[in-house]
Motif scaffolding. Structure first.
Motif, short mmCIF file in Angstrom:
data_model
loop_
_atom_site.label_atom_id
_atom_site.label_comp_id
_atom_site.label_asym_id
_atom_site.label_seq_id
_atom_site.Cartn_x
_atom_site.Cartn_y
_atom_site.Cartn_z
N ARG A 197 -6.42 4.65 -1.60
CA ARG A 197 -5.39 4.46 -2.60
C ARG A 197 -6.02 4.48 -3.99
O ARG A 197 -7.16 4.03 -4.18
N MET A 198 -5.24 4.98 -4.95
CA MET A 198 -5.66 5.00 -6.35
C MET A 198 -4.42 5.04 -7.21
O MET A 198 -3.32 5.27 -6.71
N PRO A 199 -4.54 4.82 -8.53
CA PRO A 199 -3.36 4.87 -9.40
C PRO A 199 -2.72 6.25 -9.39
O PRO A 199 -3.41 7.27 -9.24
N ASP A 235 3.40 3.01 -7.29
CA ASP A 235 2.36 3.06 -8.32
C ASP A 235 1.00 3.46 -7.75
O ASP A 235 0.03 3.57 -8.50
N LEU A 236 0.93 3.71 -6.44
CA LEU A 236 -0.32 4.10 -5.79
C LEU A 236 -0.23 5.54 -5.28
O LEU A 236 0.77 5.93 -4.67
N ASP A 237 -1.27 6.30 -5.54
CA ASP A 237 -1.39 7.68 -5.05
C ASP A 237 -1.89 7.63 -3.61
O ASP A 237 -2.92 7.03 -3.32
N ARG A 238 -1.15 8.27 -2.69
CA ARG A 238 -1.51 8.25 -1.28
C ARG A 238 -1.91 9.64 -0.78
O ARG A 238 -1.87 9.92 0.41
N LEU A 298 0.81 -1.21 0.00
CA LEU A 298 0.00 0.00 0.00
C LEU A 298 0.85 1.27 0.00
O LEU A 298 0.33 2.36 -0.19
#
Length: 306
Positions: free
Chosen positions: A30-32, A21-24, A17
């Motif tokens: 979480r999202m791409p 590659d995950l937007d925090r 997490l």
């Protein structure tokens, strides 16, 4: 888009997490990293299920034209909680507590948002009167709403701040305008005390043959206003057609003034130029700038001016 809690419950590790590659940027979600605005909105409502889109974000969802300086991009999302609830303070959100009435919040796709009428009213915080006129013209032309529904939305606003500005914009609405910049140009002219031009007028020659359909026409003075988007400059064939068209109009005794985005950033200079052209053709009025005339461009645009 998914919540951290749901991912952990399904066996995802904390290291996964935290992957690049995950937007925090939205806590707990979480999202791409290359998420679209729609994805980011979905993520926002996963984080704050009771919220709805407002301001420029709501206007964007409905497809209303927005000035570049306020259009949603990679920045913060405008969301609101129904008052008297307290606004949620989170990074990447411009959050507000907003009093709403029944029907003010609708669902577009799967996104809760202010209705198109209330979203247009909400733009009074960010937009000038000509920009509000452009939004209203577009919404009516695209059959997203009607003028009576916009008038009703202004009348029933829980907070009356900004209603004078909205009513000033409604007096200038003409959905016959076919582009937001045409609407802005017309509003500037009228707010400067110049005659009101006719919109999208077909011009014929003395034999009755079609010559052109012009954006705005001061018929009593033979003066034409044409807004030229950037494609009129970059498309060579379009540029050549424009020059021929302008020559044909002037051969009929008309005068053509071309308006560009740069002119809209200098509104006083623009209306002074139009006024001089009208005066040469018999207009005997004078410029009287309304209180709603944007005498200087917004700061964000002013910095880009050459």
């Amino acid at each position: 888009m998914f919540t951290v809690r749901s991912a952990l419950s399904l066996g995802a590790s904390e290291d996964r997490l935290r992957a690049r590659d995950l937007d925090r940027s939205i806590r707990g979600v979480r999202m791409p990293v290359d998420a679209t605005l729609t994805m980011r909105l979905d993520a926002a409502f996963l984080a704050v299920p009771s919220a709805f889109a407002c301001g420029p974000t709501a206007a964007h969802i409905h497809g209303l034209p927005l000035p570049f300086r306020v259009a949603p991009g990679a920045g913060a999302i405008d969301i609101a909680i129904a008052g008297p609830g307290r606004a949620v303070r989170r990074r990447r959100f411009r959050a507000r507590s907003l009093r709403v009435r029944p029907g003010d919040v609708v669902v577009v796709g799967r996104i809760p948002t202010l209705s198109v009428e209330r979203a247009w009213c909400d733009l009074t915080r960010w937009c000038s009167v000509p920009e509000l006129v452009a939004g209203a013209d577009h919404a009516i032309r695209m059959r997203l709403t009607t003028l009576p529904r916009l008038v009703e939305a202004v009348d029933r606003l829980p907070d009356q701040r900004g209603t004078a500005k909205l009513r000033a914009a409604l007096e200038l609405v003409d959905p016959a305008s076919e582009s937001p910049k045409e609407s802005e140009t017309r509003a500037l002219v009228v707010l400067a005390g110049l005659p009101t031009p006719r919109v999208n007028v077909t011009i014929h020659d003395e034999r009755g043959l079609f010559v052109a359909r012009v954006d705005q026409f001061f018929e009593d003075f033979g003066e034409v206003l044409e807004y030229q988007g950037d494609h009129h400059r970059t498309d060579q064939r379009q540029w050549r057609r424009d020059r021929t068209r302008e020559s044909e109009l002037e051969s009929l005794g008309l005068h053509v003034t071309e308006v560009t985005e740069a002119d809209l950033r200098r509104p006083v200079e623009l209306v002074e130029r139009v006024a001089r052209n009208l005066a040469r053709r018999g207009w005997r009025g004078e410029i009287r700038l309304s209180r709603w005339f944007p005498r200087t461009p917004p700061v964000a645009l002013q910095r880009r001016s050459p």
